[in-house]
Design a protein around this motif. Structure first.
Motif, PDB file in Angstrom:
ATOM      1  N   PRO A 434       0.734  -1.167  -0.057  1.00  0.00           N
ATOM      2  CA  PRO A 434       0.213   0.012   0.180  1.00  0.00           C
ATOM      3  C   PRO A 434       0.820   1.265   0.049  1.00  0.00           C
ATOM      4  O   PRO A 434       0.610   2.228  -0.818  1.00  0.00           O
ATOM      5  CB  PRO A 434      -0.816   0.010   1.130  1.00  0.00           C
ATOM      6  CG  PRO A 434      -0.909  -1.706   1.325  1.00  0.00           C
ATOM      7  CD  PRO A 434       0.213  -2.248   1.041  1.00  0.00           C
ATOM      8  N   ASP A 435       1.993   1.339   0.878  1.00  0.00           N
ATOM      9  CA  ASP A 435       2.840   2.543   0.655  1.00  0.00           C
ATOM     10  C   ASP A 435       3.460   2.925  -0.337  1.00  0.00           C
ATOM     11  O   ASP A 435       3.729   3.702  -1.034  1.00  0.00           O
ATOM     12  CB  ASP A 435       3.707   2.215   2.012  1.00  0.00           C
ATOM     13  CG  ASP A 435       3.133   2.508   3.272  1.00  0.00           C
ATOM     14  OD1 ASP A 435       1.992   3.208   3.218  1.00  0.00           O
ATOM     15  OD2 ASP A 435       3.643   1.996   4.409  1.00  0.00           O
ATOM     16  N   LEU A 436       3.978   1.370  -1.031  1.00  0.00           N
ATOM     17  CA  LEU A 436       4.607   1.687  -2.411  1.00  0.00           C
ATOM     18  C   LEU A 436       3.678   2.150  -3.542  1.00  0.00           C
ATOM     19  O   LEU A 436       4.208   3.099  -4.218  1.00  0.00           O
ATOM     20  CB  LEU A 436       5.278   0.279  -2.792  1.00  0.00           C
ATOM     21  CG  LEU A 436       6.502  -0.195  -1.946  1.00  0.00           C
ATOM     22  CD1 LEU A 436       6.475  -1.803  -2.248  1.00  0.00           C
ATOM     23  CD2 LEU A 436       7.721   0.639  -2.337  1.00  0.00           C
ATOM     24  N   VAL A 437       2.529   1.740  -3.371  1.00  0.00           N
ATOM     25  CA  VAL A 437       1.541   2.100  -4.423  1.00  0.00           C
ATOM     26  C   VAL A 437       1.187   3.364  -4.437  1.00  0.00           C
ATOM     27  O   VAL A 437       1.168   4.338  -5.324  1.00  0.00           O
ATOM     28  CB  VAL A 437       0.375   1.253  -4.440  1.00  0.00           C
ATOM     29  CG1 VAL A 437      -0.584   1.857  -5.118  1.00  0.00           C
ATOM     30  CG2 VAL A 437       0.630  -0.225  -4.996  1.00  0.00           C
ATOM     31  N   TYR A 472       4.481  -6.421 -15.893  1.00  0.00           N
ATOM     32  CA  TYR A 472       3.934  -5.053 -15.715  1.00  0.00           C
ATOM     33  C   TYR A 472       4.090  -4.060 -16.703  1.00  0.00           C
ATOM     34  O   TYR A 472       3.369  -3.265 -17.087  1.00  0.00           O
ATOM     35  CB  TYR A 472       4.800  -4.538 -14.529  1.00  0.00           C
ATOM     36  CG  TYR A 472       4.632  -5.465 -13.017  1.00  0.00           C
ATOM     37  CD1 TYR A 472       3.457  -5.937 -13.010  1.00  0.00           C
ATOM     38  CD2 TYR A 472       5.539  -5.639 -12.330  1.00  0.00           C
ATOM     39  CE1 TYR A 472       3.369  -6.681 -11.740  1.00  0.00           C
ATOM     40  CE2 TYR A 472       5.601  -6.684 -11.184  1.00  0.00           C
ATOM     41  CZ  TYR A 472       4.415  -6.871 -10.996  1.00  0.00           C
ATOM     42  OH  TYR A 472       4.285  -7.753 -10.140  1.00  0.00           O
ATOM     43  N   ALA A 473       5.068  -4.235 -17.573  1.00  0.00           N
ATOM     44  CA  ALA A 473       5.389  -3.378 -18.965  1.00  0.00           C
ATOM     45  C   ALA A 473       4.292  -3.648 -19.816  1.00  0.00           C
ATOM     46  O   ALA A 473       3.714  -2.758 -20.510  1.00  0.00           O
ATOM     47  CB  ALA A 473       6.677  -3.783 -19.402  1.00  0.00           C
ATOM     48  N   ASP A 533      13.220   8.469 -26.967  1.00  0.00           N
ATOM     49  CA  ASP A 533      12.948   9.474 -25.830  1.00  0.00           C
ATOM     50  C   ASP A 533      12.872   8.219 -24.639  1.00  0.00           C
ATOM     51  O   ASP A 533      11.818   7.736 -24.354  1.00  0.00           O
ATOM     52  CB  ASP A 533      11.808  10.333 -25.843  1.00  0.00           C
ATOM     53  CG  ASP A 533      11.665  11.010 -24.837  1.00  0.00           C
ATOM     54  OD1 ASP A 533      12.635  11.189 -23.691  1.00  0.00           O
ATOM     55  OD2 ASP A 533      10.457  11.905 -24.639  1.00  0.00           O
ATOM     56  N   VAL A 534      13.862   8.113 -23.855  1.00  0.00           N
ATOM     57  CA  VAL A 534      13.538   6.918 -22.710  1.00  0.00           C
ATOM     58  C   VAL A 534      13.154   7.589 -21.548  1.00  0.00           C
ATOM     59  O   VAL A 534      13.427   8.776 -20.669  1.00  0.00           O
ATOM     60  CB  VAL A 534      14.962   6.560 -22.310  1.00  0.00           C
ATOM     61  CG1 VAL A 534      14.879   5.696 -21.015  1.00  0.00           C
ATOM     62  CG2 VAL A 534      15.618   5.615 -23.351  1.00  0.00           C
ATOM     63  N   ILE A 535      11.878   6.893 -21.072  1.00  0.00           N
ATOM     64  CA  ILE A 535      11.227   7.279 -19.924  1.00  0.00           C
ATOM     65  C   ILE A 535      11.074   5.975 -19.033  1.00  0.00           C
ATOM     66  O   ILE A 535      10.646   5.023 -18.869  1.00  0.00           O
ATOM     67  CB  ILE A 535       9.762   7.745 -20.232  1.00  0.00           C
ATOM     68  CG1 ILE A 535       9.666   8.424 -21.113  1.00  0.00           C
ATOM     69  CG2 ILE A 535       8.808   7.993 -19.030  1.00  0.00           C
ATOM     70  CD1 ILE A 535       8.025   8.568 -21.925  1.00  0.00           C
ATOM     71  N   ASP A 536      12.303   6.005 -18.080  1.00  0.00           N
ATOM     72  CA  ASP A 536      12.657   4.971 -17.334  1.00  0.00           C
ATOM     73  C   ASP A 536      11.991   5.206 -15.977  1.00  0.00           C
ATOM     74  O   ASP A 536      11.823   6.330 -15.410  1.00  0.00           O
ATOM     75  CB  ASP A 536      13.975   4.744 -16.980  1.00  0.00           C
ATOM     76  CG  ASP A 536      14.729   6.163 -16.648  1.00  0.00           C
ATOM     77  OD1 ASP A 536      14.188   7.153 -17.179  1.00  0.00           O
ATOM     78  OD2 ASP A 536      15.708   5.999 -15.874  1.00  0.00           O
ATOM     79  N   ILE A 537      11.289   4.035 -15.524  1.00  0.00           N
ATOM     80  CA  ILE A 537      10.632   3.930 -14.020  1.00  0.00           C
ATOM     81  C   ILE A 537      11.423   3.362 -13.115  1.00  0.00           C
ATOM     82  O   ILE A 537      11.482   2.238 -13.462  1.00  0.00           O
ATOM     83  CB  ILE A 537       9.106   3.490 -14.261  1.00  0.00           C
ATOM     84  CG1 ILE A 537       8.235   4.108 -15.325  1.00  0.00           C
ATOM     85  CG2 ILE A 537       8.566   3.437 -12.960  1.00  0.00           C
ATOM     86  CD1 ILE A 537       7.077   3.299 -15.798  1.00  0.00           C
ATOM     87  N   GLY A 538      12.039   4.104 -12.611  1.00  0.00           N
ATOM     88  CA  GLY A 538      13.076   3.373 -11.560  1.00  0.00           C
ATOM     89  C   GLY A 538      13.409   4.193 -10.223  1.00  0.00           C
ATOM     90  O   GLY A 538      12.154   4.735  -9.583  1.00  0.00           O
ATOM     91  N   SER A 564       5.124   0.161 -10.352  1.00  0.00           N
ATOM     92  CA  SER A 564       5.370   0.690 -11.584  1.00  0.00           C
ATOM     93  C   SER A 564       4.026   0.901 -12.527  1.00  0.00           C
ATOM     94  O   SER A 564       4.224   1.892 -13.078  1.00  0.00           O
ATOM     95  CB  SER A 564       6.486   0.041 -12.434  1.00  0.00           C
ATOM     96  OG  SER A 564       5.870  -1.330 -12.879  1.00  0.00           O
ATOM     97  N   VAL A 565       3.335   0.093 -12.160  1.00  0.00           N
ATOM     98  CA  VAL A 565       2.090   0.300 -13.183  1.00  0.00           C
ATOM     99  C   VAL A 565       1.020   1.311 -12.631  1.00  0.00           C
ATOM    100  O   VAL A 565       0.535   1.689 -13.577  1.00  0.00           O
ATOM    101  CB  VAL A 565       1.068  -1.250 -12.790  1.00  0.00           C
ATOM    102  CG1 VAL A 565      -0.188  -1.105 -13.231  1.00  0.00           C
ATOM    103  CG2 VAL A 565       1.949  -2.379 -13.181  1.00  0.00           C
ATOM    104  N   MET A 566       1.152   1.746 -11.355  1.00  0.00           N
ATOM    105  CA  MET A 566       0.567   2.905 -11.013  1.00  0.00           C
ATOM    106  C   MET A 566       0.988   4.033 -11.792  1.00  0.00           C
ATOM    107  O   MET A 566       0.228   5.078 -12.425  1.00  0.00           O
ATOM    108  CB  MET A 566       0.455   3.136  -9.867  1.00  0.00           C
ATOM    109  CG  MET A 566      -0.395   2.263  -8.725  1.00  0.00           C
ATOM    110  SD  MET A 566       0.826   0.683  -8.328  1.00  0.00           S
ATOM    111  CE  MET A 566      -0.626  -0.544  -9.145  1.00  0.00           C
ATOM    112  N   ALA A 567       2.132   4.270 -12.084  1.00  0.00           N
ATOM    113  CA  ALA A 567       2.839   5.371 -12.945  1.00  0.00           C
ATOM    114  C   ALA A 567       2.475   5.156 -14.099  1.00  0.00           C
ATOM    115  O   ALA A 567       2.220   6.443 -14.895  1.00  0.00           O
ATOM    116  CB  ALA A 567       4.510   5.163 -12.627  1.00  0.00           C
ATOM    117  N   MET A 568       2.641   4.125 -14.669  1.00  0.00           N
ATOM    118  CA  MET A 568       2.086   3.967 -16.207  1.00  0.00           C
ATOM    119  C   MET A 568       0.639   4.234 -16.346  1.00  0.00           C
ATOM    120  O   MET A 568       0.150   4.526 -17.524  1.00  0.00           O
ATOM    121  CB  MET A 568       2.397   2.437 -16.856  1.00  0.00           C
ATOM    122  CG  MET A 568       3.901   2.527 -16.727  1.00  0.00           C
ATOM    123  SD  MET A 568       4.537   0.708 -17.439  1.00  0.00           S
ATOM    124  CE  MET A 568       4.357  -0.303 -16.211  1.00  0.00           C
TER     125      MET A 568
END
Length: 596
Positions: A434-437, A472-473, A533-538, A564-568
């Protein structure tokens, strides 16, 4: 398909029908209509190829009285999107009106026979043939006439028929969902209980073969005989869950609800998962391998769970696309995890025919425990996501991944593949989700507007991931396609140089779920070398620093970067907003896909 409502109420029914239809808009639709019985035994029908709001405006300009009616939102399967093809459909006399979900596979032969017998079949859709079949048998009474009609059908159906002369409603179901509920102001039929939730406390689910007649009393039939009604089920949906409150759209609200949903799933399933008691109480046999079965987002969730099983316990897994399951060889000792948000996904239900033929046990991972999938499964894992109104799945994906992961832990502990201490440690790890999300959503809300503004005019996107992050990607790419209508391909990052790199040109957006490995960095270097154009989720320093290390919350290596899915999701929504898309109702999509 897609949404049925009907009601026999103490007051004017049109407001009830349109309000209920508005709650079914999340299912996706191309047209909408209502039919209401009049005191003189005739029907008044209003239909439109616009939204429910347009139907409300039409009814305000041209009101319809009456206390009994049917309504429908149609997602086109047969025939173009026209008012003539919209539901409800009437018989030749104008006495009967019918709404239908599902597919009548022998409709062409039935239509030809009806025309030979003098019927005027006005539309191109399969559904209309049913109302004419009911018309032919009407002398026996409406319930018996519906029974006679459905005996001639092949395919799937949930249907409601209105007799304007008597004011009676009759409904029948076979392979498509329908519920009946009584409240203080009337009796209601709906394809989803959410449509009528504010007016009821309990509901009943029609089983295949049920016929229910709603008149001065409500009676049930099955197999041509009187039958006991199915059991009452408690409606737990609140009015607040059906409102978007101050959010611009339901998707925004449902993205924000994911930390709470994650906590609710873990509260329900975490404790019985960690010691294996969930597995021992399921009655399921031991297994040698696991197959995850699903479509779309649900399949992506299943693949994430399969990745956990393989990574933490070495369980052989297979991901099966339900719509392509005809040649699936179900090996002995296979446990099947069937993922479906609605529990009514026709491709999944059809694939279960193959599973049942081989005798493999089935666990349903669904947001609707009383659905057709739930009723057919050997064990049901409810996802506890609550109603999801946006057509593009967000919180149900998160709920399915976590629910399936709890099942995976329970199964591995319960069968001795993992020690109880390991199970406890894994559930403790999940407690950070929950905190990560929440952290991911917060970071994305700050960073995404700039990223989306720079990329929203691109012709398409690439998505990359490694190992378990690849699933997830895949979900990120699917969200972007659904919402923005841009192409979006997802690939294992190592495959980039084996073909997909040809798509990269200066300015091509490439979204990477970055695990920090040297192999991923090599792939991203290949993209940058070609002007992508790299959009890295990290972690810190990434374009989208949404993963656990950013805020000091440890990530969970064994289940991968779910956050990572929430960001996407936020990225997909923002690109769609900038392109002027309908966020909650993407074109050509339906949430509950009850046809193959």
């Amino acid at each position: 398909m897609c949404g049925i409502v009907a009601g026999r109420t103490s007051g004017a029914v049109t407001g009830t029908l349109t309000e209920a239809l508005a709650r079914l808009e999340y299912r996706g639709y191309d047209s909408v209509g209502v039919a209401v019985a009049q005191g003189d035994g005739t029907l008044q029908v209003r239909r439109t190829t616009a939204r429910v709001e347009a139907l409300v405006d039409r009814l305000a300009a041209d009101p319809v009285g009456g206390t009994t009616g049917v309504g429908h939102t149609r997602w086109a399967t047969h025939g173009a999107v026209t008012e003539g093809n919209a539901h409800p459909h009437a018989d030749c006399s104008g006495r009967l009106a019918l709404v239908h979900n599902g597919i009548i596979t022998n409709a062409d032969a039935l239509r030809a026979g009806l025309r030979e017998r003098g019927h005027v079949v006005a539309s191109d859709v399969d559904s209309e043939v049913v109302v004419h079949l009911v018309e032919e048998a009407l002398g026996t009474g409406l319930a018996a006439a519906v029974e006679a009609a459905v005996e001639q059908l092949t395919g799937t159906w949930a249907l409601a028929v209105l007799d304007a002369l008597t004011g009676e409603l009759v409904a029948a179901s076979h392979g498509s969902p329908l519920v009946v509920a009584e409240g203080p102001e009337g009796v209601y039929l709906a394809s989803d209980v959410a449509a009528v939730a504010p007016w009821i406390e309990d509901f009943r689910v029609l089983e295949d073969g049920h016929v229910v007649a709603v008149g001065d009393t409500t009676t049930w039939r099955h197999g041509g005989r009187a039958a006991e009604p199915p059991p009452l089920r408690r409606c737990t949906i609140s009015v607040a869950e059906l409102s978007r409150e101050l959010y611009a759209d339901f998707m925004s609200k449902e993205i924000d609800e994911q930390p709470l949903v994650a906590a609710r799933v873990l509260e329900s399933w975490g404790a019985p998962a960690q010691d294996g008691s969930l597995w021992h109480g399921s009655g399921l046999p031991d297994f040698a391998r696991v197959a995850v079965l699903g479509c779309g987002t649900s399949l992506n969730a299943g693949r994430a769970v399969a990745g956990v099983l393989g990574r933490v316990a070495g369980v052989p897994t297979q991901a099966v696309v339900a719509s392509e399951a005809d040649d699936w060889v179900v090996e002995p000792d296979t446990l099947v995890l069937a993922f479906s948000q609605s529990g009514e996904t026709a491709d999944v239900l059809r694939a279960l025919d193959r599973v049942e033929h081989r005798g493999a046990p089935v666990v349903a991972v669904t947001n609707s425990a009383w659905s057709a999938l739930g009723r057919r499964a050997d064990f049901v894992m409810s996802c506890h996501a609550g109603p999801e109104i946006g057509v593009a799945a967000t919180k149900t994906y998160t709920a399915q991944v976590l629910t399936g992961t709890c099942l995976a832990i329970a199964a591995c502990v319960g069968t001795g593949r993992l020690a109880r201490s390991t199970g406890r440690a894994m559930v403790a790890d999940l407690g950070r989700v929950p905190d990560l999300v929440a952290q991911s959503i917060g970071v994305a809300m700050q960073a995404v507007p700039t990223i989306a503004a720079a990329t929203s005019e691109a012709s398409g996107f690439l998505f990359l991931g490694r190992g378990i992050a690849r699933s997830y990607a895949d979900e990120g790419a699917l969200k972007l396609k659904e919402l923005s209508y841009l192409w979006a391909e997802s690939h294992a990052s190592g495959e980039l140089k084996h073909g997909p790199l040809a798509l990269v040109e200066p300015g091509t957006p490439v979204v990477a779920v970055d695990d920090g490995s040297s192999r991923m960095q090599a792939s991203l270097a290949e993209v940058r070398a070609r002007g992508g154009d790299v959009i890295d989720i990290g972690g810190p320093g990434s374009a989208l620093p949404a993963l656990g290390t950013t805020g000091g919350i440890p990530g969970i290596d064994w289940c991968g970067p779910l956050e990572s899915v929430m960001a996407m999701q936020v990225l997909a929504r923002q690109v769609a907003v900038l392109r002027g898309r309908d966020i909650d109702k993407p074109r050509n999509l339906a949430k509950s896909v009850t046809v193959e």
